[in-house]
Design a protein around this motif. Structure first.
Motif, mmCIF file in Angstrom:
data_model
loop_
_atom_site.group_PDB
_atom_site.id
_atom_site.type_symbol
_atom_site.label_atom_id
_atom_site.label_comp_id
_atom_site.label_asym_id
_atom_site.label_seq_id
_atom_site.Cartn_x
_atom_site.Cartn_y
_atom_site.Cartn_z
ATOM 1 N N VAL A 197 5.097 10.555 -1.035
ATOM 2 C CA VAL A 197 4.375 9.025 -0.742
ATOM 3 C C VAL A 197 5.527 8.131 -0.915
ATOM 4 N N TYR A 242 7.087 3.570 8.788
ATOM 5 C CA TYR A 242 6.794 2.206 8.319
ATOM 6 C C TYR A 242 6.170 2.121 7.123
ATOM 7 N N LEU A 243 6.615 1.121 6.127
ATOM 8 C CA LEU A 243 5.703 0.833 4.914
ATOM 9 C C LEU A 243 5.146 -0.501 4.970
ATOM 10 N N GLU A 244 4.045 -0.826 4.768
ATOM 11 C CA GLU A 244 3.682 -2.071 4.775
ATOM 12 C C GLU A 244 4.318 -3.355 3.958
ATOM 13 N N GLN A 249 6.254 3.322 -0.998
ATOM 14 C CA GLN A 249 5.800 2.022 -0.955
ATOM 15 C C GLN A 249 6.864 1.004 -0.980
ATOM 16 N N VAL A 299 0.936 -1.304 0.035
ATOM 17 C CA VAL A 299 -0.107 0.059 0.017
ATOM 18 C C VAL A 299 1.029 1.300 0.117
ATOM 19 N N THR A 300 0.474 2.143 -0.874
ATOM 20 C CA THR A 300 1.147 3.476 -0.793
ATOM 21 C C THR A 300 1.015 4.202 0.491
ATOM 22 N N GLY A 301 2.081 4.814 1.351
ATOM 23 C CA GLY A 301 1.928 5.169 2.502
ATOM 24 C C GLY A 301 2.245 6.733 2.224
ATOM 25 N N THR A 302 1.889 7.820 3.069
ATOM 26 C CA THR A 302 2.353 9.166 3.176
ATOM 27 C C THR A 302 3.565 9.357 4.013
ATOM 28 N N GLU A 351 9.282 -5.293 3.098
ATOM 29 C CA GLU A 351 8.811 -4.083 3.957
ATOM 30 C C GLU A 351 9.769 -3.048 3.753
#
Length: 156
Positions: free
Chosen positions: A66, A149-151, A68, A57-60, A142
């Motif tokens: 952003v 943190y990035l999923e 990922q 998922v793309t995270g801010t 990850e």
């Protein structure tokens, strides 16, 4: 299989297999190794590659930035790599440090790679790549950008 891993750990892999720059193969227990940044400008790194990318998922990370975590599989399917994509949508430079790790489908930790702080140009993509490793089993990755943190990515 163990012999293949030893050979892979001693071999330099040109990532024509991954469509990336030259990356050195790492053994399965490699930890905290140096990653490498690559700037892509306004070219999407996923769609410009012949390799298979599976990204989380793309995270801010910050306002207008952003990121990922991605797992990458070579065209031939024998090599894998972890990566963190950062997109800077700001009109100014953004400073980012990143890390990525890789695990196989059995949960075996294959390594972690760190990319030191680097400037990501305005309105551009940059990718922190981990080392290319010999791993025929499915892998996932990850990561983190500036301690955010990035999923996990899906398996590739």
């Amino acid at each position: 299989m163990r012999v293949a891993r030893v050979i892979a750990g001693l071999t330099t892999v040109t990532t024509a297999a991954l469509g990336l720059s030259l990356v050195t193969a790492a053994g399965p227990a490699a930890a905290a190794e140096r990653g490498a940044w690559r700037a892509y400008g306004n070219t999407n790194p996923i769609t410009s590659s012949s390799s298979t990318w599976k990204c989380g998922v793309t995270g801010t990370v910050a306002t207008n930035v952003v990121a990922q975590a991605c797992a990458i599989r070579s065209v031939g399917g024998q090599y894998a790599q972890g990566a963190v994509i950062v997109r800077n949508n700001r009109s100014s430079l953004y400073s980012a440090a990143a890390n990525t790790d890789l695990r196989n489908q059995d949960g075996l930790f294959l390594g972690e790679w760190e990319c030191p702080s680097s400037g990501i140009a305005a309105n551009s993509w940059s990718v922190c790549f981990g080392q290319t490793i010999y791993e025929y089993r499915s892998v996932m990755s990850e990561g983190m950008v500036n301690s955010g943190y990035l999923e996990w990515s899906p398996y590739v």
